[in-house]
Design a protein around this motif. Structure first.
Motif, short mmCIF file in Angstrom:
data_model
loop_
_atom_site.label_atom_id
_atom_site.label_comp_id
_atom_site.label_asym_id
_atom_site.label_seq_id
_atom_site.Cartn_x
_atom_site.Cartn_y
_atom_site.Cartn_z
N THR A 18 0.83 -1.21 0.00
CA THR A 18 0.00 0.00 0.00
C THR A 18 0.87 1.26 0.00
OG1 THR A 18 -1.77 -1.15 1.18
CG2 THR A 18 -1.79 1.26 1.26
N VAL A 19 1.95 1.24 0.79
CA VAL A 19 2.87 2.39 0.82
C VAL A 19 3.43 2.65 -0.57
CG1 VAL A 19 5.11 3.19 1.66
CG2 VAL A 19 3.49 2.14 3.25
N ARG A 20 3.86 1.60 -1.24
CA ARG A 20 4.46 1.79 -2.57
C ARG A 20 3.43 2.33 -3.56
NH1 ARG A 20 7.57 -3.03 -5.58
NH2 ARG A 20 5.53 -3.99 -5.32
N ARG A 21 2.20 1.79 -3.52
CA ARG A 21 1.17 2.23 -4.46
C ARG A 21 0.75 3.68 -4.19
NH1 ARG A 21 -3.15 0.04 -3.49
NH2 ARG A 21 -2.71 -1.54 -1.91
N GLN A 22 0.72 4.09 -2.95
CA GLN A 22 0.25 5.43 -2.62
C GLN A 22 1.33 6.50 -2.70
OE1 GLN A 22 -2.19 5.89 0.84
NE2 GLN A 22 -3.49 4.14 0.38
N THR A 23 2.59 6.12 -2.55
CA THR A 23 3.67 7.12 -2.56
C THR A 23 4.61 7.00 -3.75
OG1 THR A 23 5.24 5.77 -1.29
CG2 THR A 23 3.64 7.10 -0.02
N GLY A 24 4.70 5.81 -4.34
CA GLY A 24 5.65 5.59 -5.42
C GLY A 24 7.08 5.39 -4.95
N LEU A 25 7.30 5.38 -3.63
CA LEU A 25 8.66 5.19 -3.11
C LEU A 25 9.07 3.72 -3.24
CD1 LEU A 25 8.44 7.26 0.20
CD2 LEU A 25 9.56 7.95 -1.94
N PRO A 26 10.33 3.44 -3.60
CA PRO A 26 10.83 2.07 -3.52
C PRO A 26 10.78 1.60 -2.07
CG PRO A 26 12.33 3.47 -4.78
CD PRO A 26 11.35 4.37 -4.11
N ILE A 27 10.65 0.28 -1.88
CA ILE A 27 10.42 -0.28 -0.55
C ILE A 27 11.51 -1.28 -0.18
CG2 ILE A 27 8.81 -1.54 0.92
CD1 ILE A 27 7.73 1.13 0.00
N LEU A 28 11.98 -1.18 1.07
CA LEU A 28 12.98 -2.11 1.63
C LEU A 28 12.44 -2.70 2.92
CD1 LEU A 28 16.78 -1.50 2.18
CD2 LEU A 28 15.31 -1.98 4.15
N SER A 29 12.70 -3.99 3.12
CA SER A 29 12.42 -4.62 4.40
C SER A 29 13.35 -5.81 4.58
CB SER A 29 10.95 -5.07 4.51
OG SER A 29 10.62 -5.39 5.85
N ASP A 30 13.41 -6.30 5.82
CA ASP A 30 14.31 -7.41 6.15
C ASP A 30 13.68 -8.76 5.82
OD1 ASP A 30 13.87 -5.38 8.48
OD2 ASP A 30 16.01 -5.77 8.54
N VAL A 31 14.53 -9.72 5.49
CA VAL A 31 14.13 -11.12 5.46
C VAL A 31 15.05 -11.87 6.42
CG1 VAL A 31 13.04 -11.20 3.19
CG2 VAL A 31 15.52 -11.45 3.36
N HIS A 32 14.46 -12.72 7.24
CA HIS A 32 15.23 -13.42 8.26
C HIS A 32 15.37 -14.91 7.97
CE1 HIS A 32 14.09 -9.76 10.46
NE2 HIS A 32 15.17 -9.97 11.17
N ASP A 33 14.65 -15.38 6.96
CA ASP A 33 14.61 -16.81 6.71
C ASP A 33 14.41 -17.04 5.21
OD1 ASP A 33 12.85 -19.49 6.51
OD2 ASP A 33 14.10 -19.59 8.30
N VAL A 34 14.98 -18.12 4.70
CA VAL A 34 14.84 -18.43 3.28
C VAL A 34 13.36 -18.51 2.89
CG1 VAL A 34 15.23 -20.23 1.55
CG2 VAL A 34 17.07 -19.59 3.11
N ALA A 35 12.52 -19.03 3.79
CA ALA A 35 11.11 -19.21 3.48
C ALA A 35 10.38 -17.89 3.26
CB ALA A 35 10.43 -19.99 4.61
N GLN A 36 10.94 -16.77 3.71
CA GLN A 36 10.31 -15.46 3.54
C GLN A 36 10.63 -14.80 2.20
OE1 GLN A 36 11.81 -13.25 6.91
NE2 GLN A 36 10.14 -13.92 8.25
N VAL A 37 11.68 -15.26 1.54
CA VAL A 37 12.23 -14.51 0.41
C VAL A 37 11.26 -14.43 -0.75
CG1 VAL A 37 14.04 -14.51 -1.35
CG2 VAL A 37 14.62 -14.93 1.05
N GLU A 38 10.63 -15.54 -1.14
CA GLU A 38 9.79 -15.53 -2.33
C GLU A 38 8.63 -14.55 -2.19
OE1 GLU A 38 7.17 -18.59 -5.17
OE2 GLU A 38 8.33 -19.37 -3.48
N ALA A 39 7.92 -14.61 -1.06
CA ALA A 39 6.79 -13.70 -0.87
C ALA A 39 7.25 -12.25 -0.75
CB ALA A 39 6.01 -14.11 0.38
N ALA A 40 8.35 -12.03 -0.03
CA ALA A 40 8.86 -10.67 0.13
C ALA A 40 9.27 -10.07 -1.20
CB ALA A 40 10.04 -10.67 1.10
N ALA A 41 9.87 -10.87 -2.06
CA ALA A 41 10.35 -10.37 -3.36
C ALA A 41 9.22 -9.94 -4.27
CB ALA A 41 11.22 -11.43 -4.03
N ARG A 42 8.01 -10.43 -4.02
CA ARG A 42 6.87 -10.02 -4.84
C ARG A 42 6.44 -8.59 -4.53
NH1 ARG A 42 5.09 -15.60 -4.19
NH2 ARG A 42 3.81 -15.04 -2.38
N VAL A 43 6.84 -8.07 -3.36
CA VAL A 43 6.43 -6.74 -2.93
C VAL A 43 7.60 -5.76 -2.86
CG1 VAL A 43 5.43 -5.41 -1.02
CG2 VAL A 43 4.47 -7.65 -1.64
#
Length: 277
Positions: free
Chosen positions: A82-107
């Motif tokens: 929602t932040v990216r769609r409303q502001t247009g800013l690129p987004i960064l967040s942490d991943v702590h586990d391999v299992a999180q990477v695929e879903a996180a990379a979609r956003v």
């Protein structure tokens, strides 16, 4: 000179003007997260600085088991989308586990490897294989030249879109110190280098069940790092740091960042030869 890395309209390296990665330590709720992002968008427009919005959906490395960790991956990624769609800013967040990477990379535009996990080979490889920009934070326990090994792990996937972030080195108990030489040493990898000034003043575990911090030194350390010719700054910011649910002691008040940035951008312009001293 570092290689150019571009994410949307934000540029890191190759002598580009300083970029800013900023946001709250952890998402507390959608309303506050969006409010902070909108204020950072105003900073970008007023000062002409490239801005990446950062916020963690899960702080898996909190000091205490009772510490607030965030909304979790599913809800947190929805907020960041929602932040990216409303502001247009690129987004960064942490991943702590391999299992999180695929879903996180979609956003996310940038997958961040936390400092404590910068040697985790499988996590680095998964992040590299995502094709997204990978920001590797230097572990508090590593020498700056050791980050070449972390870079090599990501590069082995064919992904060379890498940022390296310095956040201080363990110096005794509950304390960090910044060796400014590390910023120049890490640039020898060819990756753009970012300085995390707010975590550099953290006092890990310094408050018993949480970390303390010395935010009064953030501006001075930021100026020193920019004078070293870095490519980006990383700041955790909050409207009321004293009420933040994570890392408030080392977060900057949002109301102060424009004034600090004006000084810093002037230094950056001199260092990178855009104006004469």
């Amino acid at each position: 000179m570092t290689n150019l890395l571009q994410i949307g309209d934000v540029r890191f390296g190759a002598g580009s003007p300083l970029a800013l990665i900023a946001g709250p330590c952890v998402m507390e709720d959608e309303e506050l997260t969006l409010a902070i992002a909108r204020q950072l968008l105003e900073v970008k427009r007023e000062l002409g600085i490239g801005v990446v919005f950062k916020a963690s959906f899960d702080k898996a490395n909190r000091t205490s088991v009772t510490s607030f960790r965030g909304p979790g991956m599913e809800k947190g990624l929805a907020i960041l989308d929602t932040v990216r769609r409303q502001t247009g800013l690129p987004i960064l967040s942490d991943v702590h586990d391999v299992a999180q990477v695929e879903a996180a990379a979609r956003v996310l535009d940038i997958l961040q490897i936390p400092a404590f996990l910068c040697r985790q080979t499988d996590l680095l490889l998964a992040a590299g294989n995502s094709g997204k920009v990978v920001n590797i934070k230097k572990g508090q326990f590593l020498a700056p030249w050791d980050m070449a090994n972390a870079v090599a792990k990501v590069v082995s996937t064919g992904n060379e879109r890498i940022l390296l972030t310095e956040r201080g080195t363990t110096f005794g108990y509950n304390n960090l110190v910044v060796d400014m030489r590390a910023l120049a040493i890490m640039r020898e990898t060819g990756c753009p280098v970012v300085f995390d000034a707010t975590h550099a003043v953290q006092l890990p575990g310094g408050s018993g069940t949480s970390s303390g911090g010395q935010r009064q030194f953030v501006a001075a350390l930021s100026r020193a790092a920019v004078a070293m010719g870095i490519d980006g700054l990383f700041w955790e910011v909050h409207p009321q740091p004293e009420k933040a649910l994570c890392d408030g002691a080392n977060s900057l008040p949002l109301a102060q960042i424009k004034a600090i940035l004006r000084e810093i951008l002037a230094i950056d312009a001199i260092v990178k030869g855009r104006v004469s001293p």
